[in-house]
Scaffold this motif. Structure first.
Motif, PDB file in Angstrom:
ATOM      1  N   PRO A   1     121.552 161.093  43.622  1.00 27.02           N
ATOM      2  CA  PRO A   1     121.487 159.774  44.265  1.00 27.02           C
ATOM      3  C   PRO A   1     120.394 158.907  43.659  1.00 27.02           C
ATOM      4  N   ASP A   2     120.673 157.616  43.601  1.00 21.98           N
ATOM      5  CA  ASP A   2     119.688 156.629  43.143  1.00 21.98           C
ATOM      6  C   ASP A   2     118.808 156.147  44.293  1.00 21.98           C
ATOM      7  N   ALA A   3     119.305 156.282  45.512  1.00 22.49           N
ATOM      8  CA  ALA A   3     118.592 155.804  46.695  1.00 22.49           C
ATOM      9  C   ALA A   3     119.250 156.417  47.925  1.00 22.49           C
ATOM     10  N   TYR A   4     118.730 156.092  49.096  1.00 26.55           N
ATOM     11  CA  TYR A   4     119.305 156.570  50.359  1.00 26.55           C
ATOM     12  C   TYR A   4     119.319 155.453  51.383  1.00 26.55           C
TER      13      TYR A   4
ATOM     14  N   ARG B   1     122.957 156.924  48.102  1.00 30.90           N
ATOM     15  CA  ARG B   1     123.461 155.682  47.520  1.00 30.90           C
ATOM     16  C   ARG B   1     123.388 155.786  46.008  1.00 30.90           C
ATOM     17  N   TYR B   2     124.343 155.171  45.365  1.00 28.96           N
ATOM     18  CA  TYR B   2     124.480 155.248  43.922  1.00 28.96           C
ATOM     19  C   TYR B   2     124.623 153.840  43.376  1.00 28.96           C
ATOM     20  N   THR B   3     123.961 153.568  42.263  1.00 27.25           N
ATOM     21  CA  THR B   3     124.097 152.262  41.634  1.00 27.25           C
ATOM     22  C   THR B   3     125.575 152.007  41.366  1.00 27.25           C
ATOM     23  N   GLY B   4     126.092 150.928  41.946  1.00 30.76           N
ATOM     24  CA  GLY B   4     127.492 150.584  41.768  1.00 30.76           C
ATOM     25  C   GLY B   4     128.407 151.065  42.877  1.00 30.76           C
ATOM     26  N   ASP B   5     127.879 151.726  43.930  1.00 31.37           N
ATOM     27  CA  ASP B   5     128.770 152.195  45.003  1.00 31.37           C
ATOM     28  C   ASP B   5     129.292 151.048  45.869  1.00 31.37           C
ATOM     29  N   VAL B   6     128.588 149.940  45.892  1.00 30.44           N
ATOM     30  CA  VAL B   6     129.067 148.699  46.503  1.00 30.44           C
ATOM     31  C   VAL B   6     128.706 147.566  45.555  1.00 30.44           C
ATOM     32  N   GLU B   7     129.418 146.472  45.680  1.00 32.18           N
ATOM     33  CA  GLU B   7     129.212 145.360  44.755  1.00 32.18           C
ATOM     34  C   GLU B   7     127.802 144.790  44.836  1.00 32.18           C
ATOM     35  N   ASP B   8     127.295 144.564  46.051  1.00 28.04           N
ATOM     36  CA  ASP B   8     125.966 143.979  46.225  1.00 28.04           C
ATOM     37  C   ASP B   8     125.275 144.661  47.404  1.00 28.04           C
TER      38      ASP B   8
END
Length: 182
Positions: free
Chosen positions: A116-119, A143-150
């Motif tokens: 993960p890039d974040a949580y 959370r992963y870079t690119g898992d949601v648009e913004d």
């Protein structure tokens, strides 16, 4: 270990008693499990052993164990082979009759075995906040870079029309604002 008075009608009391989902972490006050309806690969829960409804009901011992549990579950998320986890989860007997759409979706995720890039860490403390099971549970969503648009605004996006706000940048002249970044 804290004496847990499990309630027969409470799913998370059964979880904390070891009667359902396998633990990925435990200390004297909390257990950790992977969520069987994951929104992202590695989605996990931290659940108090004692039946409490709100974060604000934790006693001193539980409060002192709280952050250890979050750190322990994070470590389990980051060291678990999530492909094997979700393949095995699909075959759990007690989940046989439940839809497995969420599990199938994360198995197809490009982030399945990435670190993960974040949580996003949260707690829906009350029915008005969206809680569906009346037993405290802290949600850890990798959370992963690119898992949601913004992703800007994060948890604030629960009320999308109010997620973005203006703030005064440090050292900026009065009247100078910019949109929030989170």
């Amino acid at each position: 270990m804290i004496n847990a008075q499990p309630r027969q009608d409470c799913y998370f009391c059964r979880v904390s008693a070891g009667l359902t989902d396998p633990f990925i972490y435990e200390n004297r006050s909390f257990v950790g499990i992977f969520d069987t309806n994951p929104v992202n690969p590695g989605h996990a829960l931290v659940i108090p052993r004692r039946h409490v409804v709100s974060l604000f009901e934790l006693n001193e011992t539980e409060q002192s164990d709280y952050f250890d549990a979050i750190h322990g579950v994070r470590q389990a998320i980051e060291t678990t082979d999530r492909h094997d986890l979700y393949r095995n989860m699909q075959n759990r007997d007690y989940l046989r009759e439940r839809p497995k759409d969420h599990i199938e979706t994360v198995l197809k995720s490009p982030f399945l075995n990435q670190r993960p890039d974040a949580y996003t860490i949260g707690n829906n403390d009350g029915r008005a906040a969206g809680r569906s099971i009346d037993h405290l549970h802290i949600i850890l969503i990798p959370r992963y870079t690119g898992d949601v648009e913004d992703p800007r605004g994060g948890i604030r996006n629960i009320i999308p029309d109010r997620a973005k706000y203006q703030w005064l940048a440090p050292g900026a002249p009065a009247g100078s604002t910019r949109a929030s970044e989170g």
